[in-house]
Design an enzyme around this catalytic site. Sequence first.
Site, PDB file in Angstrom:
ATOM      1  N   GLU A 140       0.819  -1.215   0.000  1.00 31.64           N
ATOM      2  CA  GLU A 140       0.000   0.000   0.000  1.00 31.64           C
ATOM      3  C   GLU A 140       0.855   1.269   0.000  1.00 31.64           C
ATOM      4  O   GLU A 140       0.709   2.112   0.880  1.00 31.64           O
ATOM      5  CB  GLU A 140      -0.906   0.017   1.234  1.00 31.64           C
ATOM      6  CG  GLU A 140      -1.804  -1.194   1.386  1.00 31.64           C
ATOM      7  CD  GLU A 140      -2.561  -1.203   2.716  1.00 31.64           C
ATOM      8  OE1 GLU A 140      -2.213  -0.418   3.626  1.00 31.64           O
ATOM      9  OE2 GLU A 140      -3.500  -1.989   2.832  1.00 31.64           O
ATOM     10  N   GLY A 158       1.963   4.958  -0.683  1.00 28.16           N
ATOM     11  CA  GLY A 158       1.294   6.210  -1.043  1.00 28.16           C
ATOM     12  C   GLY A 158       2.341   7.260  -1.364  1.00 28.16           C
ATOM     13  O   GLY A 158       2.651   7.542  -2.526  1.00 28.16           O
ATOM     14  N   ARG A 189       1.954  20.321   5.767  1.00 26.78           N
ATOM     15  CA  ARG A 189       2.958  19.421   6.323  1.00 26.78           C
ATOM     16  C   ARG A 189       3.997  20.106   7.205  1.00 26.78           C
ATOM     17  O   ARG A 189       4.330  19.565   8.268  1.00 26.78           O
ATOM     18  CB  ARG A 189       3.636  18.601   5.216  1.00 26.78           C
ATOM     19  CG  ARG A 189       2.633  17.690   4.463  1.00 26.78           C
ATOM     20  CD  ARG A 189       3.315  16.679   3.570  1.00 26.78           C
ATOM     21  NE  ARG A 189       4.027  15.705   4.364  1.00 26.78           N
ATOM     22  CZ  ARG A 189       5.313  15.741   4.634  1.00 26.78           C
ATOM     23  NH1 ARG A 189       6.080  16.660   4.092  1.00 26.78           N
ATOM     24  NH2 ARG A 189       5.849  14.849   5.410  1.00 26.78           N
ATOM     25  N   TYR A 226       3.708  18.426  10.794  1.00 27.48           N
ATOM     26  CA  TYR A 226       4.723  17.405  11.072  1.00 27.48           C
ATOM     27  C   TYR A 226       6.128  17.981  11.189  1.00 27.48           C
ATOM     28  O   TYR A 226       7.094  17.223  11.265  1.00 27.48           O
ATOM     29  CB  TYR A 226       4.768  16.359   9.950  1.00 27.48           C
ATOM     30  CG  TYR A 226       3.461  15.734   9.581  1.00 27.48           C
ATOM     31  CD1 TYR A 226       2.720  15.029  10.533  1.00 27.48           C
ATOM     32  CD2 TYR A 226       2.966  15.819   8.289  1.00 27.48           C
ATOM     33  CE1 TYR A 226       1.515  14.441  10.188  1.00 27.48           C
ATOM     34  CE2 TYR A 226       1.765  15.233   7.936  1.00 27.48           C
ATOM     35  CZ  TYR A 226       1.051  14.546   8.890  1.00 27.48           C
ATOM     36  OH  TYR A 226      -0.141  13.958   8.541  1.00 27.48           O
ATOM     37  N   CYS A 234      -3.046  33.980   9.319  1.00 26.49           N
ATOM     38  CA  CYS A 234      -2.791  34.620  10.613  1.00 26.49           C
ATOM     39  C   CYS A 234      -2.378  33.610  11.680  1.00 26.49           C
ATOM     40  O   CYS A 234      -3.073  33.428  12.685  1.00 26.49           O
ATOM     41  CB  CYS A 234      -4.053  35.336  11.074  1.00 26.49           C
ATOM     42  SG  CYS A 234      -4.905  36.133   9.728  1.00 26.49           S
ATOM     43  N   TYR A 290       0.277  14.064   0.341  1.00 24.06           N
ATOM     44  CA  TYR A 290      -0.177  14.755   1.552  1.00 24.06           C
ATOM     45  C   TYR A 290      -0.043  16.276   1.421  1.00 24.06           C
ATOM     46  O   TYR A 290       0.211  16.967   2.397  1.00 24.06           O
ATOM     47  CB  TYR A 290       0.561  14.215   2.793  1.00 24.06           C
ATOM     48  CG  TYR A 290       0.435  12.712   2.906  1.00 24.06           C
ATOM     49  CD1 TYR A 290      -0.802  12.135   3.180  1.00 24.06           C
ATOM     50  CD2 TYR A 290       1.513  11.864   2.674  1.00 24.06           C
ATOM     51  CE1 TYR A 290      -0.951  10.750   3.242  1.00 24.06           C
ATOM     52  CE2 TYR A 290       1.374  10.488   2.735  1.00 24.06           C
ATOM     53  CZ  TYR A 290       0.140   9.938   3.016  1.00 24.06           C
ATOM     54  OH  TYR A 290      -0.006   8.573   3.071  1.00 24.06           O
TER      55      TYR A 290
HETATM   56  C1  LIG Z   1      -1.458   6.032   5.146  1.00 26.28           C
HETATM   57  C2  LIG Z   1      -1.515   4.593   4.905  1.00 26.28           C
HETATM   58  C3  LIG Z   1      -0.768   4.035   3.851  1.00 26.28           C
HETATM   59  C4  LIG Z   1       0.160   4.829   2.968  1.00 26.28           C
HETATM   60  O1  LIG Z   1       1.262   5.300   3.675  1.00 26.28           O
HETATM   61  P1  LIG Z   1       2.471   6.026   2.899  1.00 26.28           P
HETATM   62  O2  LIG Z   1       3.362   6.441   4.010  1.00 26.28           O
HETATM   63  O3  LIG Z   1       1.878   7.175   2.182  1.00 26.28           O
HETATM   64  O4  LIG Z   1       3.082   5.031   1.993  1.00 26.28           O
HETATM   65  C5  LIG Z   1      -0.924   2.691   3.607  1.00 26.28           C
HETATM   66  N1  LIG Z   1      -1.725   1.917   4.367  1.00 26.28           N
HETATM   67  C6  LIG Z   1      -2.448   2.420   5.404  1.00 26.28           C
HETATM   68  C7  LIG Z   1      -3.317   1.537   6.188  1.00 26.28           C
HETATM   69  C8  LIG Z   1      -2.352   3.775   5.707  1.00 26.28           C
HETATM   70  O5  LIG Z   1      -3.047   4.263   6.731  1.00 26.28           O
END
Ligand SMILES: *Cc1c(COP(=O)(O)O)cnc(C)c1O
Length: 458
Positions: free
Chosen positions: A315, A317, A354, A358, A387, A416
């Site tokens: 997964e 991202g 961000r 963070y 502001c 993000y």
């Molecule tokens: C946010 C998230 C991701 C993706 O994370 P990245 O750091 O963007 O690769 C994958 N799986 C789950 C369950 C998430 O919450």
Amino acid sequence: MLGWRLAGKSPIFSAAEDAEVHSLAVIRPPSFAYRRILSAATHYAEQQLFCDGVPLARLAEDYGTPLYVYSATAIRARLRAFDAAFRGIPHTLCYSVKANSSLAILRLVARAGHAFDIVSGGELERVLRAGPRSAGKIVFSGVGKTRDELSMAVRAGVLLFNVESASELRALAETAMRLGRRARIAIRVNPDLPAKTHPYISTGLRQHKFGVPIPDAERLYAEAARHPALRVAGVSVHIGSQIADVRSFRAALERVASLVSRLRRAKHPIRYVDAGGGLAIPYNGTRRDFRRQFAAYARAVSQPLRGLGVHLLLEPGRSMVGPAGVLLTRVLYRKTNGSTRFLIVDAAMNDLIRPALYGAQHEVVPVRLTSARTVRKEKTDVVGPICESGDFFAHGIHLPPVSEGALVAILDTGAYGASLGSNVNSRLKPAEVLVDRRTARRIRRRERPADLIRLESL
Ligand SMILES: *Cc1c(COP(=O)(O)O)cnc(C)c1O
């Protein structure tokens, strides 16, 4: 006015000169690079930042600022490299929609043949819109899925639910039962392992809200196996985001691998291991080849699973889209307070939160660099108009002098960035542009004042 044009199309270059329009400094390969340009007004060479052959300055003129610009080529290259890194093991790349959920990018991912990881009903809606045939390639994650979201997803026929609590398991069972369907489940386990990242995006420790402790998970699998509307299919884990040390992933997958063995001994048909996302990208422009990084990550994730014959779900991202986007913004004002110099730009924390959320440090670079090599850099803060002192993009960075009206690019903002955008201070969300093979296409129009108040009544 500057005479920059695309190589080969410019009236001010001869063919021979065109050949000289080349990349002088690559800053985010393969897509964002400076190229030398001849200024028609002065005949001085300068460098300008391009995205896949398109000058960012032209995009700012055409679409206004602030503006998100994404490179389709960069996203495809990353998807391809990530997929290739796992070629030794059966796997599916489930792009994590929350990193950048723009429909056009989801379509690009779907067309490249990949699947999706979603965390809300809204994201399900988006995936179905962007890739109507993607329903069966969706993994549904998230610690607080509502009954409505569960039933939307059961109806859509998603591939897998990553269940995060005993109560959610029961809610899903009831929902599937009511709809006369069977839902495939994995329990998202909490491996109780630290991952070196920002505390807000670390998710794999016992005290975090995410997942189910491994001992409790075994009881939940037994419960799921007894329910006629559920089908036990996998184990899932996600330990956080922006994790640079792949040993954290290896440690988590080792715990998952031994759980898989125990579950199989208990006759649970575990086919999938969902390894989550979380791989870091370098925000400081480190010239590390992402292909090698993906390969190291793939080894860390897949070696602990060797011999289990599982199908891996991945997964990613941020690592697919982060370096493929920049936020273009124009300097509104320069000012100096005491000894601190500020560039006040037209983007703000509503466009990119961000840094405030963070403490993220994005590189900020001028879109135009003059050819003079003797320019003294200035120490400056780059801030937005909101502001709040939290509304900043960079503190104390060293930039060549950037005048009022000039453009700067905030790098590595493809993940993000827009997806965490808001209307703080009633600011209008920016337009977004996707550059694909030298052609720019607006994939989201800039919001107008009417968009802000559309849902309100007096
Ligand atoms: C946010 C998230 C991701 C993706 O994370 P990245 O750091 O963007 O690769 C994958 N799986 C789950 C369950 C998430 O919450």
